[in-house]
Write a protein that holds these residues in place. Structure first.
Motif, PDB file in Angstrom:
ATOM      1  N   TYR A   1       0.825  -1.213   0.000  1.00 60.78           N
ATOM      2  CA  TYR A   1       0.000   0.000   0.000  1.00 60.78           C
ATOM      3  C   TYR A   1       0.863   1.269   0.000  1.00 60.78           C
ATOM      4  CZ  TYR A   1      -3.172  -3.627   1.572  1.00 60.78           C
ATOM      5  OH  TYR A   1      -3.886  -4.795   1.679  1.00 60.78           O
ATOM      6  N   LEU A   2       2.055   1.182  -0.549  1.00 62.21           N
ATOM      7  CA  LEU A   2       2.967   2.320  -0.569  1.00 62.21           C
ATOM      8  C   LEU A   2       2.318   3.517  -1.258  1.00 62.21           C
ATOM      9  CD1 LEU A   2       5.841   3.455  -0.075  1.00 62.21           C
ATOM     10  CD2 LEU A   2       6.466   2.529  -2.320  1.00 62.21           C
ATOM     11  N   SER A   3       2.309   4.653  -0.568  1.00 61.41           N
ATOM     12  CA  SER A   3       1.709   5.864  -1.134  1.00 61.41           C
ATOM     13  C   SER A   3       2.686   6.536  -2.090  1.00 61.41           C
ATOM     14  CB  SER A   3       1.326   6.841  -0.018  1.00 61.41           C
ATOM     15  OG  SER A   3       2.489   7.375   0.595  1.00 61.41           O
ATOM     16  N   VAL A   4       2.138   7.347  -2.969  1.00 58.48           N
ATOM     17  CA  VAL A   4       2.974   8.092  -3.911  1.00 58.48           C
ATOM     18  C   VAL A   4       3.911   9.025  -3.141  1.00 58.48           C
ATOM     19  CG1 VAL A   4       2.949   9.813  -5.756  1.00 58.48           C
ATOM     20  CG2 VAL A   4       1.261   7.971  -5.747  1.00 58.48           C
ATOM     21  N   LYS A   5       3.396   9.645  -2.085  1.00 59.94           N
ATOM     22  CA  LYS A   5       4.190  10.571  -1.284  1.00 59.94           C
ATOM     23  C   LYS A   5       5.420   9.896  -0.717  1.00 59.94           C
ATOM     24  CE  LYS A   5       3.773  13.524   2.843  1.00 59.94           C
ATOM     25  NZ  LYS A   5       2.837  13.980   3.906  1.00 59.94           N
ATOM     26  N   GLN A   6       5.257   8.708  -0.124  1.00 57.09           N
ATOM     27  CA  GLN A   6       6.396   8.010   0.469  1.00 57.09           C
ATOM     28  C   GLN A   6       7.301   7.394  -0.600  1.00 57.09           C
ATOM     29  OE1 GLN A   6       7.103   8.575   3.423  1.00 57.09           O
ATOM     30  NE2 GLN A   6       5.137   9.426   4.060  1.00 57.09           N
ATOM     31  N   ALA A   7       6.710   6.966  -1.711  1.00 58.89           N
ATOM     32  CA  ALA A   7       7.521   6.415  -2.801  1.00 58.89           C
ATOM     33  C   ALA A   7       8.517   7.445  -3.323  1.00 58.89           C
ATOM     34  CB  ALA A   7       6.614   5.926  -3.934  1.00 58.89           C
ATOM     35  N   LEU A   8       8.091   8.700  -3.378  1.00 61.58           N
ATOM     36  CA  LEU A   8       8.974   9.757  -3.858  1.00 61.58           C
ATOM     37  C   LEU A   8      10.115  10.031  -2.879  1.00 61.58           C
ATOM     38  CD1 LEU A   8       6.311  12.260  -5.266  1.00 61.58           C
ATOM     39  CD2 LEU A   8       7.906  10.843  -6.584  1.00 61.58           C
ATOM     40  N   ARG A   9       9.909   9.709  -1.598  1.00 64.83           N
ATOM     41  CA  ARG A   9      10.933   9.937  -0.590  1.00 64.83           C
ATOM     42  C   ARG A   9      11.892   8.760  -0.447  1.00 64.83           C
ATOM     43  NH1 ARG A   9       7.083  12.492   4.234  1.00 64.83           N
ATOM     44  NH2 ARG A   9       6.743  14.519   3.238  1.00 64.83           N
ATOM     45  N   LEU A  10      11.539   7.622  -1.014  1.00 61.91           N
ATOM     46  CA  LEU A  10      12.350   6.416  -0.872  1.00 61.91           C
ATOM     47  C   LEU A  10      13.553   6.459  -1.805  1.00 61.91           C
ATOM     48  CD1 LEU A  10      12.324   3.617   0.573  1.00 61.91           C
ATOM     49  CD2 LEU A  10      11.139   2.736  -1.450  1.00 61.91           C
ATOM     50  N   SER A  11      14.733   6.163  -1.259  1.00 59.81           N
ATOM     51  CA  SER A  11      15.949   6.133  -2.078  1.00 59.81           C
ATOM     52  C   SER A  11      15.782   5.141  -3.226  1.00 59.81           C
ATOM     53  CB  SER A  11      17.150   5.727  -1.220  1.00 59.81           C
ATOM     54  OG  SER A  11      18.271   5.441  -2.044  1.00 59.81           O
ATOM     55  N   ARG A  12      16.258   5.525  -4.394  1.00 60.06           N
ATOM     56  CA  ARG A  12      16.138   4.622  -5.538  1.00 60.06           C
ATOM     57  C   ARG A  12      17.033   3.407  -5.397  1.00 60.06           C
ATOM     58  NH1 ARG A  12      18.913   8.358 -10.280  1.00 60.06           N
ATOM     59  NH2 ARG A  12      20.956   8.645  -9.298  1.00 60.06           N
ATOM     60  N   ASN A  13      17.943   3.437  -4.424  1.00 60.76           N
ATOM     61  CA  ASN A  13      18.806   2.281  -4.184  1.00 60.76           C
ATOM     62  C   ASN A  13      18.143   1.231  -3.289  1.00 60.76           C
ATOM     63  OD1 ASN A  13      21.081   3.286  -5.649  1.00 60.76           O
ATOM     64  ND2 ASN A  13      21.506   4.678  -3.947  1.00 60.76           N
ATOM     65  N   VAL A  14      16.988   1.567  -2.739  1.00 64.45           N
ATOM     66  CA  VAL A  14      16.228   0.599  -1.945  1.00 64.45           C
ATOM     67  C   VAL A  14      15.382  -0.232  -2.900  1.00 64.45           C
ATOM     68  CG1 VAL A  14      14.442   0.298  -0.192  1.00 64.45           C
ATOM     69  CG2 VAL A  14      16.181   2.078   0.092  1.00 64.45           C
ATOM     70  N   LYS A  15      15.551  -1.540  -2.837  1.00 59.70           N
ATOM     71  CA  LYS A  15      14.807  -2.432  -3.720  1.00 59.70           C
ATOM     72  C   LYS A  15      13.475  -2.811  -3.073  1.00 59.70           C
ATOM     73  CE  LYS A  15      19.159  -4.389  -5.379  1.00 59.70           C
ATOM     74  NZ  LYS A  15      20.000  -5.610  -5.432  1.00 59.70           N
ATOM     75  N   ARG A  16      12.447  -2.880  -3.868  1.00 59.69           N
ATOM     76  CA  ARG A  16      11.134  -3.265  -3.364  1.00 59.69           C
ATOM     77  C   ARG A  16      10.836  -4.718  -3.703  1.00 59.69           C
ATOM     78  NH1 ARG A  16       6.486   0.488  -5.150  1.00 59.69           N
ATOM     79  NH2 ARG A  16       5.388  -0.998  -3.810  1.00 59.69           N
ATOM     80  N   ALA A  17      10.519  -5.489  -2.677  1.00 63.81           N
ATOM     81  CA  ALA A  17      10.172  -6.897  -2.873  1.00 63.81           C
ATOM     82  C   ALA A  17       8.693  -6.996  -3.222  1.00 63.81           C
ATOM     83  CB  ALA A  17      10.465  -7.693  -1.613  1.00 63.81           C
ATOM     84  N   GLU A  18       8.368  -7.871  -4.140  1.00 61.14           N
ATOM     85  CA  GLU A  18       6.984  -8.022  -4.560  1.00 61.14           C
ATOM     86  C   GLU A  18       6.195  -8.930  -3.625  1.00 61.14           C
ATOM     87  OE1 GLU A  18       5.589  -6.278  -6.949  1.00 61.14           O
ATOM     88  OE2 GLU A  18       7.521  -5.279  -7.218  1.00 61.14           O
ATOM     89  N   GLY A  19       6.903  -9.759  -2.867  1.00 64.11           N
ATOM     90  CA  GLY A  19       6.216 -10.681  -1.969  1.00 64.11           C
ATOM     91  C   GLY A  19       6.943 -10.803  -0.649  1.00 64.11           C
ATOM     92  N   ILE A  20       6.212 -11.189   0.396  1.00 69.35           N
ATOM     93  CA  ILE A  20       6.792 -11.256   1.732  1.00 69.35           C
ATOM     94  C   ILE A  20       7.826 -12.369   1.856  1.00 69.35           C
ATOM     95  CG2 ILE A  20       4.985 -12.773   2.671  1.00 69.35           C
ATOM     96  CD1 ILE A  20       6.606  -9.804   4.501  1.00 69.35           C
ATOM     97  N   GLU A  21       7.634 -13.498   1.172  1.00 71.58           N
ATOM     98  CA  GLU A  21       8.586 -14.608   1.302  1.00 71.58           C
ATOM     99  C   GLU A  21       9.933 -14.247   0.699  1.00 71.58           C
ATOM    100  OE1 GLU A  21       8.838 -19.459   0.752  1.00 71.58           O
ATOM    101  OE2 GLU A  21       7.057 -18.376   0.087  1.00 71.58           O
ATOM    102  N   VAL A  22       9.927 -13.598  -0.458  1.00 75.11           N
ATOM    103  CA  VAL A  22      11.177 -13.146  -1.075  1.00 75.11           C
ATOM    104  C   VAL A  22      11.894 -12.181  -0.145  1.00 75.11           C
ATOM    105  CG1 VAL A  22      12.162 -11.848  -3.001  1.00 75.11           C
ATOM    106  CG2 VAL A  22      10.310 -13.481  -3.413  1.00 75.11           C
ATOM    107  N   LEU A  23      11.146 -11.287   0.464  1.00 73.37           N
ATOM    108  CA  LEU A  23      11.713 -10.303   1.376  1.00 73.37           C
ATOM    109  C   LEU A  23      12.391 -10.984   2.564  1.00 73.37           C
ATOM    110  CD1 LEU A  23      11.418  -7.041   2.133  1.00 73.37           C
ATOM    111  CD2 LEU A  23       9.890  -7.996   3.856  1.00 73.37           C
ATOM    112  N   LEU A  24      11.653 -11.847   3.252  1.00 75.71           N
ATOM    113  CA  LEU A  24      12.148 -12.431   4.501  1.00 75.71           C
ATOM    114  C   LEU A  24      13.269 -13.432   4.282  1.00 75.71           C
ATOM    115  CD1 LEU A  24       8.765 -12.935   6.407  1.00 75.71           C
ATOM    116  CD2 LEU A  24      10.417 -11.066   6.636  1.00 75.71           C
ATOM    117  N   SER A  25      13.238 -14.161   3.189  1.00 79.54           N
ATOM    118  CA  SER A  25      14.242 -15.203   2.963  1.00 79.54           C
ATOM    119  C   SER A  25      15.633 -14.639   2.699  1.00 79.54           C
ATOM    120  CB  SER A  25      13.815 -16.097   1.786  1.00 79.54           C
ATOM    121  OG  SER A  25      13.756 -15.347   0.587  1.00 79.54           O
ATOM    122  N   ASN A  26      15.702 -13.350   2.353  1.00 75.64           N
ATOM    123  CA  ASN A  26      16.997 -12.736   2.042  1.00 75.64           C
ATOM    124  C   ASN A  26      17.541 -11.848   3.152  1.00 75.64           C
ATOM    125  OD1 ASN A  26      17.757 -13.320  -0.950  1.00 75.64           O
ATOM    126  ND2 ASN A  26      15.570 -12.880  -1.019  1.00 75.64           N
ATOM    127  N   ALA A  27      16.812 -11.728   4.260  1.00 71.28           N
ATOM    128  CA  ALA A  27      17.136 -10.711   5.253  1.00 71.28           C
ATOM    129  C   ALA A  27      18.015 -11.221   6.389  1.00 71.28           C
ATOM    130  CB  ALA A  27      15.845 -10.141   5.834  1.00 71.28           C
TER     131      ALA A  27
END
Length: 389
Positions: free
Chosen positions: A169-195
């Motif tokens: 549910y990332l808002s446009v406002k916060q997306a604009l503030r997020l560093s472009r070097n931060v990668k966005r995971a499309e799913g929770i399992e991909v996110l957690l398995s790499n952390a």
């Protein structure tokens, strides 16, 4: 004169934004127009009929009965982002504490008091027991990319970490503030398995209670470090205790310790210091007061958690604000009644959120009588009417 009740100690810098000729402030009032609160629980509190708004000087609102407030036409505000920098700094500190064993090393060093000239040698001998890891080059998973999550992600990236973010549910406002070097995971399992580290930064709701549980922990690396500076109930304590005991979770850092958490091994229990800085307390109070004032004086709603956002410039005349159930034919009934009273609508705004709708109506001419509010309230589905001069 508006009456404002404070349920906790509110920073005086914020309270000064209430003009003394229009507002009366006290910790006890029989019939307040507004309440400003921090952490005090309100679920068992009787809400007076005079109450129009509640402002939470902070982000979390699980101490406020939102459904009851909505049913009674009471607008609930919070102050997202006002304490974001304070929480961000503590999350970074939590990562360092969990990686470098700083806290136990400090406690051990204190045990050497009285050893005199032996202390330097003993320090050199004992420091090997407190070795740790650098966070540079490690992967941080950020669950929730709101005001706080974005700041954490950007700060961690600047410290040399690989950062993965997850927020459907990332808002446009916060997306604009997020560093472009931060990668966005499309799913929770991909996110957690790499952390190597996981920080959770989402609101606690009935749907998110126990969000970090055994199923999500199974997705994570062995020895993962989990940081919770959002709300204690987001983590299932029984599942966390089991994961800590087995070593699946290497360390749990919580800003919301309770009896169960304090008994767990490898827990760093911080006593709810996330927003405990002078700067954040001032920022939260100022934002809460300003939002409360704009609503009470102008009917504008910004940063409400139970009503839609709705703002409209005043035209210099009287204003009606009306909340109603979000069902068909409400606007036409309201406008028809106003027409029957000989009132001309100069400007109108209608917004809705879930089951509630909110109307701001500027009218030409003098301030209507109180009878108009009674007539509007008699329309089935209308839950709140205010006439603003």
């Amino acid at each position: 004169m508006f009456k404002i009740q404070t349920l906790n100690k509110i920073d005086p810098v914020g309270l000064k934004n209430f003009p003394l000729d229009q507002y009366e402030i006290a910790s006890e009032f029989p019939n307040p127009d507004g309440i400003i609160v921090r952490s005090q629980a309100m679920h068992d509190m009787e809400l007076p009929k005079s109450l129009k708004a509640i402002a939470r000087a902070g982000a979390g609102v699980n101490n406020i009965p939102l459904d009851k407030c909505t049913d009674n036409g009471i607008v609930v505000f919070n102050t997202p982002g006002a304490n974001a920098h304070a929480v961000k700094e503590l999350v970074i500190a939590g990562m360092l504490l969990s990686s470098r064993r700083i806290a136990p090393a400090i406690e051990w060093a204190k045990t050497l008091i009285g050893k005199g000239d032996e202390v330097p040698a003993l320090i050199e001998q004992g420091k090997k027991n407190f070795g740790g890891n650098e966070i540079r080059g490690k992967t941080l998973a950020v669950i929730g990319l709101g005001a706080i999550g974005v700041l954490i992600a950007n700060a961690a990236q600047s410290l040399g970490m690989e950062v993965l973010g997850y927020d459907p549910y990332l808002s446009v406002k916060q997306a604009l503030r997020l560093s472009r070097n931060v990668k966005r995971a499309e799913g929770i399992e991909v996110l957690l398995s790499n952390a190597d580290f996981v920080t959770i930064n989402i609101p606690q709701t009935p749907e998110t209670k126990g969000y970090i549980n055994k199923d999500k922990i199974k997705m994570m690396k062995d020895g993962v470090r989990i940081l919770n500076f959002a709300r204690g109930g987001l983590v299932n304590n029984a599942d966390m205790a089991e994961a800590l005991e087995s070593g699946k979770v290497g360390c749990y850092v919580s800003d919301f310790p309770d009896e169960a958490t304090l008994k767990m091994k490898n827990v760093i229990a911080i006593p709810h210091l996330g927003a405990s800085t002078e700067e954040s307390e001032t920022n939260c109070a100022v934002m809460a007061v300003d939002q409360m004032r704009d609503y009470l004086e102008n009917g504008n709603i910004v940063n409400s958690v139970n009503f839609p956002e709705a703002t409209m410039d005043r035209n210099g005349g009287p204003r009606l604000v009306i909340a109603n159930k979000n069902v068909p034919n409400m606007v036409s009934q309201i406008s028809s009644l106003l027409a029957s009273e000989g009132l001309n609508i100069a400007n109108m705004l209608n917004k809705n959120r879930a089951d509630i709708a909110y109307n701001i109506i500027d009218i030409d001419g003098p301030v209507p009588s109180a009878d108009l509010a009674e007539k509007l309230t008699s329309i089935e589905g209308v839950v709140m009417v205010r006439i603003l001069p």
